[in-house]
Design a protein around this motif. Structure first.
Motif, PDB file in Angstrom:
ATOM      1  N   THR A  75      -6.404 -13.558  -8.650  1.00 23.66           N
ATOM      2  CA  THR A  75      -7.299 -13.994  -9.584  1.00 23.66           C
ATOM      3  C   THR A  75      -5.986 -14.812 -10.511  1.00 23.66           C
ATOM      4  O   THR A  75      -6.486 -14.925 -11.780  1.00 23.66           O
ATOM      5  CB  THR A  75      -7.438 -12.955 -10.389  1.00 23.66           C
ATOM      6  N   ASP A  76      -5.026 -15.021 -10.258  1.00 22.86           N
ATOM      7  CA  ASP A  76      -3.498 -15.308 -10.661  1.00 22.86           C
ATOM      8  C   ASP A  76      -3.216 -14.119 -12.261  1.00 22.86           C
ATOM      9  O   ASP A  76      -2.690 -14.642 -13.056  1.00 22.86           O
ATOM     10  CB  ASP A  76      -3.917 -16.473 -11.450  1.00 22.86           C
ATOM     11  N   LEU A  77      -3.093 -12.870 -11.847  1.00 23.88           N
ATOM     12  CA  LEU A  77      -3.202 -11.913 -12.577  1.00 23.88           C
ATOM     13  C   LEU A  77      -1.783 -11.619 -12.573  1.00 23.88           C
ATOM     14  O   LEU A  77      -1.595 -11.176 -11.383  1.00 23.88           O
ATOM     15  CB  LEU A  77      -4.261 -11.207 -13.473  1.00 23.88           C
ATOM     16  N   ALA A  78      -1.025 -10.268 -12.977  1.00 26.91           N
ATOM     17  CA  ALA A  78       0.429 -10.248 -12.998  1.00 26.91           C
ATOM     18  C   ALA A  78       0.089  -8.835 -14.035  1.00 26.91           C
ATOM     19  O   ALA A  78       0.722  -8.676 -14.889  1.00 26.91           O
ATOM     20  CB  ALA A  78       1.283 -11.048 -12.740  1.00 26.91           C
ATOM     21  N   PRO A  79      -0.907  -7.852 -13.390  1.00 33.77           N
ATOM     22  CA  PRO A  79      -0.887  -6.432 -14.974  1.00 33.77           C
ATOM     23  C   PRO A  79       0.702  -6.236 -14.784  1.00 33.77           C
ATOM     24  O   PRO A  79       0.958  -5.266 -13.952  1.00 33.77           O
ATOM     25  CB  PRO A  79      -2.130  -5.932 -14.187  1.00 33.77           C
ATOM     26  N   LYS A  80       0.786  -5.449 -15.773  1.00 38.66           N
ATOM     27  CA  LYS A  80       1.827  -4.515 -16.806  1.00 38.66           C
ATOM     28  C   LYS A  80       1.629  -3.422 -15.717  1.00 38.66           C
ATOM     29  O   LYS A  80       2.468  -2.466 -15.673  1.00 38.66           O
ATOM     30  CB  LYS A  80       1.992  -4.665 -18.159  1.00 38.66           C
ATOM     31  N   TYR A  81       0.364  -2.998 -16.578  1.00 39.68           N
ATOM     32  CA  TYR A  81       0.312  -1.587 -16.280  1.00 39.68           C
ATOM     33  C   TYR A  81      -0.644  -1.982 -14.715  1.00 39.68           C
ATOM     34  O   TYR A  81      -2.317  -2.522 -14.752  1.00 39.68           O
ATOM     35  CB  TYR A  81      -1.469  -1.148 -16.986  1.00 39.68           C
ATOM     36  N   LEU A  82      -0.783  -0.990 -13.770  1.00 42.17           N
ATOM     37  CA  LEU A  82      -1.204  -1.420 -13.290  1.00 42.17           C
ATOM     38  C   LEU A  82      -0.703   0.814 -12.026  1.00 42.17           C
ATOM     39  O   LEU A  82       0.519   0.155 -11.857  1.00 42.17           O
ATOM     40  CB  LEU A  82      -0.230  -2.375 -11.466  1.00 42.17           C
ATOM     41  N   GLU A  83      -1.923   1.035 -11.703  1.00 40.40           N
ATOM     42  CA  GLU A  83      -1.341   2.715 -11.560  1.00 40.40           C
ATOM     43  C   GLU A  83      -2.452   2.889  -9.729  1.00 40.40           C
ATOM     44  O   GLU A  83      -3.881   2.364 -10.054  1.00 40.40           O
ATOM     45  CB  GLU A  83      -1.713   3.061 -12.625  1.00 40.40           C
ATOM     46  N   GLN A  84      -2.218   3.494  -9.187  1.00 40.18           N
ATOM     47  CA  GLN A  84      -2.966   3.628  -7.941  1.00 40.18           C
ATOM     48  C   GLN A  84      -3.777   5.058  -8.339  1.00 40.18           C
ATOM     49  O   GLN A  84      -3.393   5.732  -9.510  1.00 40.18           O
ATOM     50  CB  GLN A  84      -1.686   5.033  -6.648  1.00 40.18           C
ATOM     51  N   LEU A  85      -5.155   4.251  -7.936  1.00 38.70           N
ATOM     52  CA  LEU A  85      -6.537   5.473  -7.873  1.00 38.70           C
ATOM     53  C   LEU A  85      -6.725   6.431  -7.532  1.00 38.70           C
ATOM     54  O   LEU A  85      -7.117   7.459  -7.790  1.00 38.70           O
ATOM     55  CB  LEU A  85      -7.540   4.284  -8.692  1.00 38.70           C
ATOM     56  N   TYR A  86      -7.055   5.676  -5.708  1.00 45.51           N
ATOM     57  CA  TYR A  86      -7.677   6.910  -5.303  1.00 45.51           C
ATOM     58  C   TYR A  86      -7.842   6.255  -3.512  1.00 45.51           C
ATOM     59  O   TYR A  86      -7.552   4.808  -3.787  1.00 45.51           O
ATOM     60  CB  TYR A  86      -9.279   7.074  -5.683  1.00 45.51           C
ATOM     61  N   THR A  87      -8.070   6.498  -2.541  1.00 45.28           N
ATOM     62  CA  THR A  87      -8.360   6.287  -1.628  1.00 45.28           C
ATOM     63  C   THR A  87      -9.156   6.780  -0.898  1.00 45.28           C
ATOM     64  O   THR A  87      -9.852   7.443  -1.027  1.00 45.28           O
ATOM     65  CB  THR A  87      -7.102   7.158  -0.247  1.00 45.28           C
ATOM     66  N   PHE A  88      -9.615   6.017  -0.334  1.00 43.02           N
ATOM     67  CA  PHE A  88     -11.423   5.419   0.022  1.00 43.02           C
ATOM     68  C   PHE A  88     -11.066   5.333   1.479  1.00 43.02           C
ATOM     69  O   PHE A  88     -10.553   4.564   2.340  1.00 43.02           O
ATOM     70  CB  PHE A  88     -12.374   4.923  -0.532  1.00 43.02           C
ATOM     71  N   GLY A  89     -11.359   6.662   1.815  1.00 46.81           N
ATOM     72  CA  GLY A  89     -11.439   6.347   3.393  1.00 46.81           C
ATOM     73  C   GLY A  89     -13.235   6.540   4.409  1.00 46.81           C
ATOM     74  O   GLY A  89     -12.685   7.042   5.334  1.00 46.81           O
ATOM     75  N   GLU A  90     -14.110   6.986   4.051  1.00 39.02           N
ATOM     76  CA  GLU A  90     -15.256   7.173   4.080  1.00 39.02           C
ATOM     77  C   GLU A  90     -15.323   6.384   6.126  1.00 39.02           C
ATOM     78  O   GLU A  90     -14.646   5.196   6.168  1.00 39.02           O
ATOM     79  CB  GLU A  90     -16.572   6.549   3.730  1.00 39.02           C
TER      80      GLU A  90
END
Length: 238
Positions: A75-90
């Motif tokens: 996307t050519d984006l470099a967000p300042k706010y980047l945070e780990q959300l969750y791990t999905f592993g079903e």
């Protein structure tokens, strides 16, 4: 029977990173709503379906660095706010082998979102009216929306959608777009000013007619011990 510490990971299990990006952009009526960029899958499985930006995790790259790299590439984006959300592993979330995805979420300002790369394989869509996405990505976005709407009630993350300075009306517009409900201007002003997290800059919005509104900035160091009562929302089913 092998002991627990003797069990090895199956060679078909792979680790990936994905990112849910939110930006405030106007809808067809001009009202600001949450949008998120999607990328079209160019290979199997689920060729042609839209999905979240992401990719495989190389063995020598940190998780957050991998999330940032895949965002830049797609996307050519470099967000300042980047945070780990969750791990999905079903086990059955991806055909052809087990994939465990560490998902990040990012918040970007509207002017940055407007500069993002778009094309036949990248497009922005309203986050609350997504098409059917690849894998379990609809559920991932639903979870990210729930987290955002819960967190904005008690954490000062709304400023991630704004510039360094902003008016109270601009800030209220962010809250209303995220929470999907109107807020009383007087109550909003009183609550936010009482929180101790806003500071006047001594400047006013340039170019505004009549009496220009004051400009504020966040001051997280001055947060009072009394937190705002969060609006309770039910967590999406996992």
């Amino acid at each position: 029977m092998p002991q627990a510490d003797e069990v090895q990971n199956d060679a078909s299990t792979r680790l990936a990173v994905s990112t849910v990006i939110f930006a405030l952009r106007p809808d067809h009526t001009g009202r600001p709503v949450l949008w998120t960029p999607l990328v079209r899958r160019t290979r199997e499985p689920q060729l042609g379906l839209w999905a979240l930006p992401g990719g495989w995790l190389p063995p020598n790259e940190e998780l957050e660095a991998a999330a940032a790299r895949t965002l830049r590439l797609t996307t050519d984006l470099a967000p300042k706010y980047l945070e780990q959300l969750y791990t999905f592993g079903e086990v059955d979330r991806s055909p052809g082998g087990r994939v465990v995805s560490v998902v990040y979420w990012a918040l970007v300002q509207s002017d940055e979102a407007a500069r993002a790369a778009v094309g036949p394989n990248v497009r922005w869509v309203p986050a609350d009216t997504l098409p059917g996405l690849a894998f379990d990505h609809n559920r991932i976005v639903d979870y990210a929306l729930w987290r955002l709407r819960t967190k904005v009630e008690y954490a000062e993350i709304a400023h991630a959608f704004l510039g360094e300075t902003f008016t109270l009306a601009e800030l209220r517009e962010v809250y209303e777009a995220v929470l999907q409900r109107p807020l009383d201007p007087a109550n909003f002003r009183r609550t936010l000013l009482a929180s101790g997290t806003l500071r006047e800059t001594g400047e006013r919005l340039a170019g505004a007619p009549h009496r220009p509104p004051k400009l504020y900035r966040y001051d997280s160091s001055a947060r009072t011990a009394e937190a705002r009562e969060p609006f309770t929302r039910e967590r999406p089913a996992s």
